[in-house]
Design an enzyme around this catalytic site. Structure first.
Site, short mmCIF file in Angstrom:
data_model
loop_
_atom_site.label_atom_id
_atom_site.label_comp_id
_atom_site.label_asym_id
_atom_site.label_seq_id
_atom_site.Cartn_x
_atom_site.Cartn_y
_atom_site.Cartn_z
N TYR A 11 0.82 -1.22 0.00
CA TYR A 11 0.00 0.00 0.00
C TYR A 11 0.85 1.26 0.00
O TYR A 11 0.47 2.27 -0.60
CB TYR A 11 -0.90 0.03 1.24
CG TYR A 11 -2.29 -0.51 1.02
CD1 TYR A 11 -2.49 -1.84 0.67
CD2 TYR A 11 -3.40 0.30 1.17
CE1 TYR A 11 -3.76 -2.33 0.48
CE2 TYR A 11 -4.68 -0.18 0.99
CZ TYR A 11 -4.86 -1.50 0.65
OH TYR A 11 -6.12 -1.98 0.46
N LYS A 47 2.27 -15.26 2.98
CA LYS A 47 2.49 -15.97 1.72
C LYS A 47 3.96 -16.32 1.68
O LYS A 47 4.70 -15.97 0.75
CB LYS A 47 2.06 -15.08 0.53
CG LYS A 47 1.98 -15.80 -0.80
CD LYS A 47 0.81 -16.77 -0.91
CE LYS A 47 0.90 -17.59 -2.17
NZ LYS A 47 -0.13 -18.64 -2.28
N ASP A 62 -4.04 -17.90 0.82
CA ASP A 62 -5.06 -18.57 -0.01
C ASP A 62 -5.83 -19.59 0.83
O ASP A 62 -7.06 -19.69 0.76
CB ASP A 62 -4.44 -19.19 -1.27
CG ASP A 62 -3.20 -20.03 -1.00
OD1 ASP A 62 -2.68 -20.01 0.15
OD2 ASP A 62 -2.73 -20.71 -1.92
N ASP A 89 -6.84 -6.37 3.89
CA ASP A 89 -7.91 -5.66 3.17
C ASP A 89 -8.90 -6.67 2.60
O ASP A 89 -10.12 -6.56 2.76
CB ASP A 89 -7.30 -4.82 2.04
CG ASP A 89 -8.37 -4.11 1.21
OD1 ASP A 89 -9.28 -3.54 1.81
OD2 ASP A 89 -8.27 -4.15 -0.04
N ASP A 96 -12.88 -8.07 4.29
CA ASP A 96 -14.16 -7.95 3.58
C ASP A 96 -14.88 -9.30 3.57
O ASP A 96 -16.09 -9.37 3.78
CB ASP A 96 -13.96 -7.48 2.13
CG ASP A 96 -14.17 -5.98 1.98
OD1 ASP A 96 -13.92 -5.25 2.97
OD2 ASP A 96 -14.58 -5.54 0.88
C1 IPM Z 1 -10.58 -0.42 3.56
C2 IPM Z 1 -10.76 0.17 2.19
C3 IPM Z 1 -9.54 1.05 1.89
C4 IPM Z 1 -8.34 0.15 1.87
C5 IPM Z 1 -9.66 1.87 0.60
C6 IPM Z 1 -10.89 2.74 0.60
C7 IPM Z 1 -8.44 2.71 0.37
O1 IPM Z 1 -10.95 -0.82 1.24
O2 IPM Z 1 -10.50 0.35 4.53
O3 IPM Z 1 -10.53 -1.64 3.65
O4 IPM Z 1 -8.02 -0.48 0.84
O5 IPM Z 1 -7.68 0.04 2.90
MG MG Z 2 -11.12 -2.77 2.04
#
Ligand code: IPM
Ligand code: MG
Length: 356
Positions: free
Chosen positions: A135, A190, A222, A246, A250
């Site tokens: 990042y 990884k 993975d 990240d 999710d």
């Molecule tokens: C998160 C989001 C951010 C990230 C984006 C909006 C930059 O997806 O907070 O997970 O990738 O960290």
């Molecule tokens: Mg995110």
């Protein structure tokens, strides 16, 4: 205690307004000040993270953040896009530890896309390193490809890197968090392919020497993705890098079927933090009064607990949220037959009423 309120874009202003209402109902004397961020910052001041907003965030004891992003800013150059606001705040405030709990509230067991027996009682904590990795690694950009079959063409590139101290401090956060839970840490990497993550594995193993009461396992990313949907309850604390975190966070959030319920905290070394819902700005439903404010309200509870030392008030908010769920109140995202559909404002009011 000063709290910076950064509502942002899309549903951000609606949901932070509800959290502010709940905070105001606690009977503490918070000083709250708002500022523009994300697309709203760009629209008003020409930058997603205006100087005054950053200054306020630095001065404050904690930051409550809504969400940023809207389709209308997608064509801006990268440096001016709303996402740069959150990345800039993480970097400028040294918010290296991102805590993303994924909890399945029993009342919402039916909301998950997975079978209830796979997810009921789910309670995992993802700890994502937030200021390093690909990042922020440099160099990055687009250049002329220096070698190989595509030599001379343009190529895009980023740099994955982790310094020892960066890995150590996030490992400490994970082991300490695990001590307050089920005392199990899964470090996700990884190491079979990437130098950066073999190094990560070695350092996490070293730090673990100081936490012999906590069980440590290593898992490739993975496989971790697979286990998250196969048997997510096997995890307690997951610690991983910025990029993998990240993605996995999710997936973990969606296991609960209600990403609109999940708070998050991003902390520096002194527990100063930025608190935001795990979901995004949802521009498609912005301004309609239907967004779920509970993730933001629960984020304000995390803020009281981690940054402001107000544990009892944090408990009050979390219990109030459980109560409104038990009463059957649901915003459209978590609504099912037999429950009572309410809007953003009504949900906020119900939480305030349930504080008593
Ligand atoms: C998160 C989001 C951010 C990230 C984006 C909006 C930059 O997806 O907070 O997970 O990738 O960290
Ligand atoms: Mg995110």
């Amino acid at each position: 205690m000063k709290i910076a309120i950064l509502p942002g874009d899309g549903i951000g202003p609606e949901i932070t307004a509800q959290a502010v209402k709940v905070l105001n109902a606690l009977g503490e004397s918070f000083e709250m000040e708002s500022a523009d961020v994300g697309g709203a910052g760009y629209a008003a001041h020409g930058h997603p993270l205006p100087e005054a907003t950053l200054k306020l965030a630095k001065q404050a004891d904690a930051v409550l953040f809504g969400a940023v992003g809207d389709y209308k800013y997608d064509t801006l150059e990268r440096a001016l896009r709303p996402e740069q606001a959150i990345l800039g705040l993480r970097r400028e405030l040294n918010l290296f530890a991102n805590l993303r709990p994924a909890i399945l509230y029993p009342e919402l067991a039916g909301a998950s896309t997975l079978k209830p027996e796979v997810v009921s009682g789910l309670d995992i904590l993802i700890i994502r390193e937030l200021t390093g990795d690909i990042y922020f690694g440099k160099p990055r950009g687009v250049r002329e490809c220096p070698d190989g079959p595509f030599k001379g063409q343009r190529e895009g590139f980023d740099t994955m890197r982790y310094a020892e101290g960066e890995i150590r401090r996030i490992a400490h956060v994970a082991f300490q968090a695990a001590r307050k839970r089920d005392k199990r840490v899964t470090s996700v990497d990884k190491a079979n392919v990437l130098e950066t993550f073999q190094f990560w594995r070695d350092i996490v193993t070293e730090v673990h020497q100081e936490y012999q009461d906590v069980a440590l396992e290593h898992m490739y990313v993975d496989n971790a993705a697979m286990q998250l949907v196969r048997a997510p309850k096997k995890f307690d604390v997951i610690v991983t890098g910025n990029m993998f975190g990240d993605i996995l966070s999710d997936a973990a959030a969606m296991l609960t079927g209600s990403i609109g319920m999940l708070p998050s905290a991003s902390l520096d070394a002194n527990n100063k933090g930025l608190y935001e819902p795990s979901h995004g700005s949802a521009p498609d439903i912005a301004g309609q009064g239907v967004a779920n404010p509970l993730a933001t309200i629960l984020s304000s509870a995390m803020m009281l607990r981690f940054s402001l030392g107000l544990t009892e008030q944090a408990d009050r908010i979390e219990n109030a949220v459980k109560r409104v769920l038990a009463q059957g109140l649901r915003t459209p995202d978590i609504h099912e037959a037999g429950s009572t559909k309410v809007g953003t404002e009504e949900m906020g009011n119900a939480v305030v009423a349930a504080l008593a």
